[in-house]
Scaffold this motif. Structure first.
Motif, PDB file in Angstrom:
ATOM      1  N   THR A   5     -17.798 -67.169  -1.602  1.00  0.00           N
ATOM      2  CA  THR A   5     -18.543 -68.105  -2.444  1.00  0.00           C
ATOM      3  C   THR A   5     -20.037 -67.814  -2.371  1.00  0.00           C
ATOM      4  O   THR A   5     -20.511 -67.170  -1.435  1.00  0.00           O
ATOM      5  CB  THR A   5     -18.275 -69.560  -2.017  1.00  0.00           C
ATOM      6  OG1 THR A   5     -18.671 -69.712  -0.649  1.00  0.00           O
ATOM      7  CG2 THR A   5     -16.819 -69.908  -2.169  1.00  0.00           C
ATOM      8  N   ARG A   6     -20.740 -68.292  -3.389  1.00  0.00           N
ATOM      9  CA  ARG A   6     -22.172 -68.056  -3.476  1.00  0.00           C
ATOM     10  C   ARG A   6     -22.833 -69.353  -3.944  1.00  0.00           C
ATOM     11  O   ARG A   6     -22.347 -70.009  -4.845  1.00  0.00           O
ATOM     12  CB  ARG A   6     -22.420 -66.943  -4.497  1.00  0.00           C
ATOM     13  CG  ARG A   6     -23.840 -66.545  -4.662  1.00  0.00           C
ATOM     14  CD  ARG A   6     -23.984 -65.434  -5.696  1.00  0.00           C
ATOM     15  NE  ARG A   6     -23.325 -64.226  -5.224  1.00  0.00           N
ATOM     16  CZ  ARG A   6     -22.652 -63.393  -6.014  1.00  0.00           C
ATOM     17  NH1 ARG A   6     -22.539 -63.616  -7.295  1.00  0.00           N
ATOM     18  NH2 ARG A   6     -22.088 -62.316  -5.521  1.00  0.00           N
ATOM     19  N   SER A   7     -23.942 -69.713  -3.339  1.00  0.00           N
ATOM     20  CA  SER A   7     -24.663 -70.915  -3.748  1.00  0.00           C
ATOM     21  C   SER A   7     -25.458 -70.634  -5.024  1.00  0.00           C
ATOM     22  O   SER A   7     -25.657 -69.479  -5.418  1.00  0.00           O
ATOM     23  CB  SER A   7     -25.616 -71.366  -2.644  1.00  0.00           C
ATOM     24  OG  SER A   7     -26.714 -70.466  -2.541  1.00  0.00           O
ATOM     25  N   ARG A  12     -29.081 -67.244  -8.220  1.00  0.00           N
ATOM     26  CA  ARG A  12     -30.376 -67.183  -8.900  1.00  0.00           C
ATOM     27  C   ARG A  12     -31.193 -65.999  -8.387  1.00  0.00           C
ATOM     28  O   ARG A  12     -31.860 -65.311  -9.155  1.00  0.00           O
ATOM     29  CB  ARG A  12     -31.131 -68.487  -8.700  1.00  0.00           C
ATOM     30  CG  ARG A  12     -32.427 -68.557  -9.464  1.00  0.00           C
ATOM     31  CD  ARG A  12     -33.166 -69.843  -9.215  1.00  0.00           C
ATOM     32  NE  ARG A  12     -33.442 -69.964  -7.786  1.00  0.00           N
ATOM     33  CZ  ARG A  12     -33.450 -71.098  -7.105  1.00  0.00           C
ATOM     34  NH1 ARG A  12     -33.206 -72.230  -7.709  1.00  0.00           N
ATOM     35  NH2 ARG A  12     -33.702 -71.111  -5.824  1.00  0.00           N
ATOM     36  N   ASN A  13     -31.128 -65.729  -7.084  1.00  0.00           N
ATOM     37  CA  ASN A  13     -31.875 -64.613  -6.507  1.00  0.00           C
ATOM     38  C   ASN A  13     -31.227 -63.262  -6.801  1.00  0.00           C
ATOM     39  O   ASN A  13     -31.910 -62.246  -6.825  1.00  0.00           O
ATOM     40  CB  ASN A  13     -32.015 -64.796  -5.001  1.00  0.00           C
ATOM     41  CG  ASN A  13     -32.910 -65.962  -4.644  1.00  0.00           C
ATOM     42  OD1 ASN A  13     -33.798 -66.343  -5.402  1.00  0.00           O
ATOM     43  ND2 ASN A  13     -32.668 -66.554  -3.484  1.00  0.00           N
ATOM     44  N   LEU A  14     -29.912 -63.260  -7.022  1.00  0.00           N
ATOM     45  CA  LEU A  14     -29.192 -62.010  -7.257  1.00  0.00           C
ATOM     46  C   LEU A  14     -29.307 -61.535  -8.705  1.00  0.00           C
ATOM     47  O   LEU A  14     -29.448 -60.350  -8.973  1.00  0.00           O
ATOM     48  CB  LEU A  14     -27.716 -62.185  -6.881  1.00  0.00           C
ATOM     49  CG  LEU A  14     -26.811 -60.978  -7.028  1.00  0.00           C
ATOM     50  CD1 LEU A  14     -27.240 -59.862  -6.073  1.00  0.00           C
ATOM     51  CD2 LEU A  14     -25.372 -61.368  -6.757  1.00  0.00           C
ATOM     52  N   PHE A  15     -29.240 -62.470  -9.642  1.00  0.00           N
ATOM     53  CA  PHE A  15     -29.216 -62.124 -11.058  1.00  0.00           C
ATOM     54  C   PHE A  15     -30.557 -62.435 -11.715  1.00  0.00           C
ATOM     55  O   PHE A  15     -31.354 -63.197 -11.208  1.00  0.00           O
ATOM     56  CB  PHE A  15     -28.123 -62.913 -11.787  1.00  0.00           C
ATOM     57  CG  PHE A  15     -26.740 -62.597 -11.325  1.00  0.00           C
ATOM     58  CD1 PHE A  15     -26.183 -61.347 -11.554  1.00  0.00           C
ATOM     59  CD2 PHE A  15     -25.985 -63.551 -10.668  1.00  0.00           C
ATOM     60  CE1 PHE A  15     -24.896 -61.053 -11.129  1.00  0.00           C
ATOM     61  CE2 PHE A  15     -24.699 -63.272 -10.243  1.00  0.00           C
ATOM     62  CZ  PHE A  15     -24.162 -62.021 -10.477  1.00  0.00           C
ATOM     63  N   SER A  22     -27.510 -68.618 -18.903  1.00  0.00           N
ATOM     64  CA  SER A  22     -27.454 -67.174 -18.659  1.00  0.00           C
ATOM     65  C   SER A  22     -27.001 -66.880 -17.233  1.00  0.00           C
ATOM     66  O   SER A  22     -26.271 -65.920 -16.994  1.00  0.00           O
ATOM     67  CB  SER A  22     -28.803 -66.513 -18.945  1.00  0.00           C
ATOM     68  OG  SER A  22     -29.784 -66.930 -18.026  1.00  0.00           O
ATOM     69  N   LEU A  23     -27.404 -67.708 -16.276  1.00  0.00           N
ATOM     70  CA  LEU A  23     -26.982 -67.504 -14.891  1.00  0.00           C
ATOM     71  C   LEU A  23     -25.478 -67.711 -14.752  1.00  0.00           C
ATOM     72  O   LEU A  23     -24.785 -66.901 -14.131  1.00  0.00           O
ATOM     73  CB  LEU A  23     -27.737 -68.443 -13.960  1.00  0.00           C
ATOM     74  CG  LEU A  23     -27.403 -68.336 -12.476  1.00  0.00           C
ATOM     75  CD1 LEU A  23     -27.720 -66.942 -11.951  1.00  0.00           C
ATOM     76  CD2 LEU A  23     -28.169 -69.379 -11.684  1.00  0.00           C
ATOM     77  N   LEU A  24     -24.960 -68.784 -15.350  1.00  0.00           N
ATOM     78  CA  LEU A  24     -23.521 -69.021 -15.322  1.00  0.00           C
ATOM     79  C   LEU A  24     -22.778 -67.883 -16.000  1.00  0.00           C
ATOM     80  O   LEU A  24     -21.762 -67.399 -15.499  1.00  0.00           O
ATOM     81  CB  LEU A  24     -23.188 -70.355 -15.999  1.00  0.00           C
ATOM     82  CG  LEU A  24     -21.703 -70.697 -16.104  1.00  0.00           C
ATOM     83  CD1 LEU A  24     -21.073 -70.821 -14.723  1.00  0.00           C
ATOM     84  CD2 LEU A  24     -21.504 -71.971 -16.903  1.00  0.00           C
ATOM     85  N   GLY A  25     -23.301 -67.409 -17.120  1.00  0.00           N
ATOM     86  CA  GLY A  25     -22.679 -66.291 -17.827  1.00  0.00           C
ATOM     87  C   GLY A  25     -22.632 -65.033 -16.977  1.00  0.00           C
ATOM     88  O   GLY A  25     -21.625 -64.320 -16.956  1.00  0.00           O
ATOM     89  N   GLN A  26     -23.702 -64.750 -16.261  1.00  0.00           N
ATOM     90  CA  GLN A  26     -23.727 -63.560 -15.407  1.00  0.00           C
ATOM     91  C   GLN A  26     -22.722 -63.682 -14.259  1.00  0.00           C
ATOM     92  O   GLN A  26     -22.071 -62.700 -13.894  1.00  0.00           O
ATOM     93  CB  GLN A  26     -25.135 -63.329 -14.889  1.00  0.00           C
ATOM     94  CG  GLN A  26     -26.085 -62.878 -15.983  1.00  0.00           C
ATOM     95  CD  GLN A  26     -27.517 -62.766 -15.491  1.00  0.00           C
ATOM     96  OE1 GLN A  26     -27.790 -62.710 -14.309  1.00  0.00           O
ATOM     97  NE2 GLN A  26     -28.447 -62.734 -16.424  1.00  0.00           N
ATOM     98  N   CYS A  27     -22.590 -64.874 -13.706  1.00  0.00           N
ATOM     99  CA  CYS A  27     -21.600 -65.093 -12.639  1.00  0.00           C
ATOM    100  C   CYS A  27     -20.178 -64.922 -13.189  1.00  0.00           C
ATOM    101  O   CYS A  27     -19.324 -64.313 -12.535  1.00  0.00           O
ATOM    102  CB  CYS A  27     -21.773 -66.470 -12.018  1.00  0.00           C
ATOM    103  SG  CYS A  27     -23.283 -66.664 -11.052  1.00  0.00           S
ATOM    104  N   CYS A  28     -19.925 -65.456 -14.376  1.00  0.00           N
ATOM    105  CA  CYS A  28     -18.611 -65.298 -15.006  1.00  0.00           C
ATOM    106  C   CYS A  28     -18.318 -63.828 -15.289  1.00  0.00           C
ATOM    107  O   CYS A  28     -17.204 -63.352 -15.053  1.00  0.00           O
ATOM    108  CB  CYS A  28     -18.536 -66.111 -16.295  1.00  0.00           C
ATOM    109  SG  CYS A  28     -18.561 -67.896 -16.065  1.00  0.00           S
ATOM    110  N   ARG A  29     -19.324 -63.107 -15.800  1.00  0.00           N
ATOM    111  CA  ARG A  29     -19.142 -61.678 -16.084  1.00  0.00           C
ATOM    112  C   ARG A  29     -18.769 -60.913 -14.809  1.00  0.00           C
ATOM    113  O   ARG A  29     -17.893 -60.053 -14.812  1.00  0.00           O
ATOM    114  CB  ARG A  29     -20.409 -61.076 -16.684  1.00  0.00           C
ATOM    115  CG  ARG A  29     -20.276 -59.582 -16.990  1.00  0.00           C
ATOM    116  CD  ARG A  29     -21.589 -58.935 -17.401  1.00  0.00           C
ATOM    117  NE  ARG A  29     -22.350 -59.682 -18.354  1.00  0.00           N
ATOM    118  CZ  ARG A  29     -22.211 -59.595 -19.688  1.00  0.00           C
ATOM    119  NH1 ARG A  29     -21.341 -58.766 -20.191  1.00  0.00           N
ATOM    120  NH2 ARG A  29     -22.966 -60.327 -20.485  1.00  0.00           N
TER     121      ARG A  29
END
Length: 81
Positions: A5-7, A12-15, A22-29
């Motif tokens: 899991t990731r907080s 936010r710091n990774l992407f 856009s952050l949720l989209g990147q996590c889903c991708r």
């Protein structure tokens, strides 16, 4: 294989973070494109309200999590400003 899991802050710091959508989209991708992860089909139906606030990648993840017949239902405000 289960992903650690990731907080929100870690994501936010990774992407590249421009907004929540856009952050949720990147996590889903990330989940959808990882060849080592099979999204479990856990749900008979998913209902999404305020659908205009989500990335198309979120819908793809929801679709992947549905059992047959895939019932993905959404409601949105198409003229919301």
């Amino acid at each position: 294989m289960q992903r650690q899991t990731r907080s929100f802050g870690e994501a936010r710091n990774l992407f590249t973070y421009t907004n929540f959508n856009s952050l949720l989209g990147q996590c889903c991708r990330e989940l959808l494109e990882d060849p080592h992860i099979d999204v479990p089909q856990l749900y008979d139906a998913i209902i999404i309200d305020e659908a205009q606030d989500f990335s198309y990648l979120f819908y793809q993840l929801c679709h992947a999590a549905l059992r047959e017949p895939k019932r993905l239902i959404w409601a949105y405000d198409d003229v919301q400003s």
